[in-house]
Design an enzyme around this catalytic site. Structure first.
Site, PDB file in Angstrom:
ATOM      1  CB  SER A  95      -0.832  -0.166   1.239  1.00  0.00           C
ATOM      2  OG  SER A  95      -1.934   0.642   1.060  1.00  0.00           O
ATOM      3  CG  ASP A 217      -7.309  -2.802  -3.324  1.00  0.00           C
ATOM      4  OD1 ASP A 217      -8.033  -2.207  -2.468  1.00  0.00           O
ATOM      5  OD2 ASP A 217      -6.238  -2.722  -3.704  1.00  0.00           O
ATOM      6  CG  HIS A 245      -5.643  -2.054  -0.310  1.00  0.00           C
ATOM      7  ND1 HIS A 245      -5.322  -1.930  -0.503  1.00  0.00           N
ATOM      8  CD2 HIS A 245      -4.798  -1.277   1.004  1.00  0.00           C
ATOM      9  CE1 HIS A 245      -4.450  -1.115  -0.702  1.00  0.00           C
ATOM     10  NE2 HIS A 245      -4.254  -1.010   0.217  1.00  0.00           N
TER      11      HIS A 245
END
Length: 267
Positions: A95, A217, A245
């Site tokens: 991320s 996602d 995610h």
């Protein structure tokens, strides 16, 4: 300063292998990589750490001024690499950590020789000709909710971020991880994460790069993966058969296989 203690650094795996650094995302800690470490440990030296303000890091080292910018987290990475004298490491960032890795490599290019970006996003807010997944109002509302009731926000958002509604234990784990983070420190990290814009920084990446996106996602939609791939010359984009995610938790087999394939090609 004892960087190993500050960032709760863990070193495991094959001491003779190339070093792979695993970096967690917002609201998480190094435990989120526990299903990836065994896949790497035979052939690679694995370094894990917690950003200051996360996991079992030294909370007394937290500074709102430093961590109000992704550069502060990138300095954590560089200082961990320096403390371990890492050279040409592979940086695996989940991320927002994917962008932290880009910034860290810019600060100390000799330390990081390749990138694996797991569900990356250089900007979460939509812009002209760019879809990040959220409007500016969406992010303002998200941050206001987080700041007014962090535990309530964690309970509501963790299952959404994780996806995989048929496996509620995954969302529960992420919620628990969020809830274990100090709310004031989480507020700073959240604002830094969701208001950042690292799109121009992608143009500086020249090292081999693997971009891993999920088929679904809500945090980093596939348009974002395509953007990151297009912005980094020579990068490889892989769409995982995974939703949510956090594919390293929800679909570790396919995630690990993609990472290992990339690492093998680097040899």
């Amino acid at each position: 300063m004892d960087i190993a203690r500050r960032n709760n650094v863990t070193v495991t795996g094959n001491p003779q292998g190339r070093t792979v650094v695993l970096a967690h995302g917002f609201g998480c800690d190094q435990n989120m990589w526990r299903l990836t470490v065994p896949a790497l440990s035979d052939d690679y030296r694995v370094v894990l750490f917690d950003y200051v303000g996360s996991g079992r890091s030294d909370a007394s080292a937290f500074s709102e001024d430093r961590y109000a910018s992704l550069n502060g987290y990138a300095r954590d990475v560089v200082e961990v690499c320096e403390a371990l004298d890492l050279r040409d490491a592979v940086f695996v960032g989940h991320s927002v950590s994917a962008m932290v890795g880009v910034l860290a490599a810019g600060m100390a290019p000799e330390r990081i020789g390749a990138h694996v970006m797991v569900a990356p996003s250089p900007r979460y807010i939509d812009d002209d000709g760019y879809r990040g997944g959220f409007s500016a109002d969406d992010i303002d509302e998200l941050l206001a909710s987080l700041e007014s009731n962090y535990l309530g926000w964690s309970a509501a958002m963790a299952p959404v971020i994780m996806g995989n509604a048929d496996r509620p234990e995954l969302g529960e784990e992420l919620k628990n991880s969020f809830c274990a983070t100090d709310p004031d420190m989480a507020r700073v990290f959240a604002r830094t994460t969701f208001l950042s814009d690292s799109r121009d920084d992608l143009k500086t990446v020249s090292a081999p790069t693997l971009v891993l996106e999920c088929s679904q996602d809500v945090i980093a939609p596939r348009e974002v993966g395509a953007f990151v791939h297009a912005a980094i010359p020579g990068s490889t984009l892989v769409t995982l058969d995974a939703t949510g995610h956090c594919p390293h938790l929800s679909a570790p087999e396919v995630t690990n296989a993609a990472i290992l394939s990339f690492l093998t090609d680097l040899r």
